[in-house]
Write an enzyme that holds these catalytic residues in place. Structure first.
Site, PDB file in Angstrom:
ATOM      1  N   CYS A  17      -3.097 -13.343  20.740  1.00 57.76           N
ATOM      2  CA  CYS A  17      -2.869 -14.028  19.460  1.00 57.76           C
ATOM      3  C   CYS A  17      -1.415 -14.495  19.393  1.00 57.76           C
ATOM      4  O   CYS A  17      -0.487 -13.687  19.523  1.00 57.76           O
ATOM      5  CB  CYS A  17      -3.182 -13.082  18.300  1.00 57.76           C
ATOM      6  SG  CYS A  17      -2.626 -13.677  16.704  1.00 57.76           S
ATOM      7  N   CYS A  20       0.606 -12.637  16.707  1.00 56.93           N
ATOM      8  CA  CYS A  20       0.937 -11.260  17.120  1.00 56.93           C
ATOM      9  C   CYS A  20       2.088 -11.284  18.121  1.00 56.93           C
ATOM     10  O   CYS A  20       2.974 -10.415  18.079  1.00 56.93           O
ATOM     11  CB  CYS A  20      -0.280 -10.577  17.735  1.00 56.93           C
ATOM     12  SG  CYS A  20      -1.489  -9.950  16.541  1.00 56.93           S
ATOM     13  N   HIS A  59      -2.692  -7.738  12.410  1.00 62.02           N
ATOM     14  CA  HIS A  59      -3.632  -8.823  12.657  1.00 62.02           C
ATOM     15  C   HIS A  59      -4.807  -8.741  11.688  1.00 62.02           C
ATOM     16  O   HIS A  59      -5.539  -7.759  11.668  1.00 62.02           O
ATOM     17  CB  HIS A  59      -4.141  -8.766  14.100  1.00 62.02           C
ATOM     18  CG  HIS A  59      -4.989  -9.936  14.472  1.00 62.02           C
ATOM     19  ND1 HIS A  59      -4.491 -11.045  15.112  1.00 62.02           N
ATOM     20  CD2 HIS A  59      -6.299 -10.184  14.242  1.00 62.02           C
ATOM     21  CE1 HIS A  59      -5.465 -11.922  15.287  1.00 62.02           C
ATOM     22  NE2 HIS A  59      -6.580 -11.425  14.771  1.00 62.02           N
ATOM     23  N   ASN A  97      -5.518 -22.126   5.194  1.00 60.65           N
ATOM     24  CA  ASN A  97      -6.664 -22.752   5.849  1.00 60.65           C
ATOM     25  C   ASN A  97      -7.575 -21.626   6.349  1.00 60.65           C
ATOM     26  O   ASN A  97      -7.097 -20.674   6.983  1.00 60.65           O
ATOM     27  CB  ASN A  97      -6.201 -23.632   7.012  1.00 60.65           C
ATOM     28  CG  ASN A  97      -5.429 -24.846   6.536  1.00 60.65           C
ATOM     29  OD1 ASN A  97      -5.714 -25.379   5.469  1.00 60.65           O
ATOM     30  ND2 ASN A  97      -4.460 -25.275   7.311  1.00 60.65           N
ATOM     31  N   GLY A 103      -9.396 -26.463   8.967  1.00 61.70           N
ATOM     32  CA  GLY A 103      -8.100 -26.703   9.596  1.00 61.70           C
ATOM     33  C   GLY A 103      -7.430 -25.469  10.157  1.00 61.70           C
ATOM     34  O   GLY A 103      -6.305 -25.555  10.653  1.00 61.70           O
ATOM     35  N   HIS A 108      -5.016 -15.660  12.870  1.00 58.96           N
ATOM     36  CA  HIS A 108      -4.221 -14.540  12.339  1.00 58.96           C
ATOM     37  C   HIS A 108      -3.721 -15.077  11.000  1.00 58.96           C
ATOM     38  O   HIS A 108      -2.966 -16.061  10.974  1.00 58.96           O
ATOM     39  CB  HIS A 108      -3.069 -14.211  13.301  1.00 58.96           C
ATOM     40  CG  HIS A 108      -2.188 -13.072  12.870  1.00 58.96           C
ATOM     41  ND1 HIS A 108      -1.748 -12.098  13.739  1.00 58.96           N
ATOM     42  CD2 HIS A 108      -1.636 -12.784  11.668  1.00 58.96           C
ATOM     43  CE1 HIS A 108      -0.961 -11.243  13.096  1.00 58.96           C
ATOM     44  NE2 HIS A 108      -0.877 -11.646  11.831  1.00 58.96           N
ATOM     45  N   HIS A 110      -2.311 -16.574   7.762  1.00 56.31           N
ATOM     46  CA  HIS A 110      -0.963 -17.050   7.445  1.00 56.31           C
ATOM     47  C   HIS A 110      -1.049 -17.967   6.239  1.00 56.31           C
ATOM     48  O   HIS A 110      -2.002 -18.734   6.101  1.00 56.31           O
ATOM     49  CB  HIS A 110      -0.337 -17.804   8.628  1.00 56.31           C
ATOM     50  CG  HIS A 110      -1.229 -18.861   9.190  1.00 56.31           C
ATOM     51  ND1 HIS A 110      -2.279 -18.561  10.036  1.00 56.31           N
ATOM     52  CD2 HIS A 110      -1.262 -20.200   9.008  1.00 56.31           C
ATOM     53  CE1 HIS A 110      -2.904 -19.673  10.353  1.00 56.31           C
ATOM     54  NE2 HIS A 110      -2.323 -20.691   9.727  1.00 56.31           N
ATOM     55  N   HIS A 112       0.730 -21.129   4.468  1.00 57.19           N
ATOM     56  CA  HIS A 112       1.685 -22.225   4.612  1.00 57.19           C
ATOM     57  C   HIS A 112       2.444 -22.361   3.297  1.00 57.19           C
ATOM     58  O   HIS A 112       1.817 -22.533   2.238  1.00 57.19           O
ATOM     59  CB  HIS A 112       0.961 -23.545   4.861  1.00 57.19           C
ATOM     60  CG  HIS A 112       0.222 -23.641   6.161  1.00 57.19           C
ATOM     61  ND1 HIS A 112       0.733 -24.286   7.261  1.00 57.19           N
ATOM     62  CD2 HIS A 112      -1.008 -23.194   6.517  1.00 57.19           C
ATOM     63  CE1 HIS A 112      -0.154 -24.238   8.255  1.00 57.19           C
ATOM     64  NE2 HIS A 112      -1.219 -23.585   7.826  1.00 57.19           N
TER      65      HIS A 112
END
Ligand code: AMP
Ligand code: ZN
Length: 124
Positions: A17, A20, A59, A97, A103, A108, A110, A112
């Site tokens: 990943c 990670c 993760h 997303n 998208g 993992h 996240h 934006h």
């Protein structure tokens, strides 16, 4: 959908990943925040004057999995606000997303954080 045999158990470090590996320091990143639960770093391909990713150290696949830890999900919103206040005027767009068709390209979770000026409608 869901976890397959090729995906790590929730919370484990996944050597395949990219996030990670960023968290482990194996891939460089431009960090703007780190604490015991989260890191935040600049997106490699910014879509706004300020484009930062806020990422839990452990993760998790996506925001629905992260929702099992409401405190951590809330921390992401707090850190997003701090990043936007430090690097822009405090106003920001926060996007998760979720799924390839929406998208998501890194599985993992996240957030934006987009900030730093008038943002295009429908960015990302
Ligand atoms: P998403 O498409 O929502 O999964 O977002 C993944 C984001 O990660 C994209 O905006 C990429 O530009 C960004 N990204 C991928 N690799 C890196 C990296 N090594 N450092 C910083 N950002 C990255
Ligand atoms: Zn990961």
């Amino acid at each position: 959908m869901g976890n397959s045999d090729t995906e790590p158990a929730t919370g484990r470090h996944d050597p395949d990943c990219v996030f990670c590996r960023i968290i482990a320091g194996e891939i460089p990143s431009e960090r703007v925040h780190e604490d015991d639960q989260l890191i935040a770093f600049k997106d490699l391909h910014p879509q706004a004057p300020v484009h930062v990713l806020v990422v839990p150290r452990e993760h998790r696949r996506d925001v629905t999995e992260l929702a099992q830890q409401p405190d951590l999900l809330a921390r992401i919103a707090t850190v997003a606000g701090e990043v936007a206040a430090t690097h822009a005027d405090g106003e920001f767009r926060l996007i998760f997303n979720t799924g390839a068709s929406a998208g998501q390209s890194v599985f993992h979770v996240h957030a934006h954080v987009l900030a730093g000026g008038k943002l295009a409608e429908g960015a990302l």
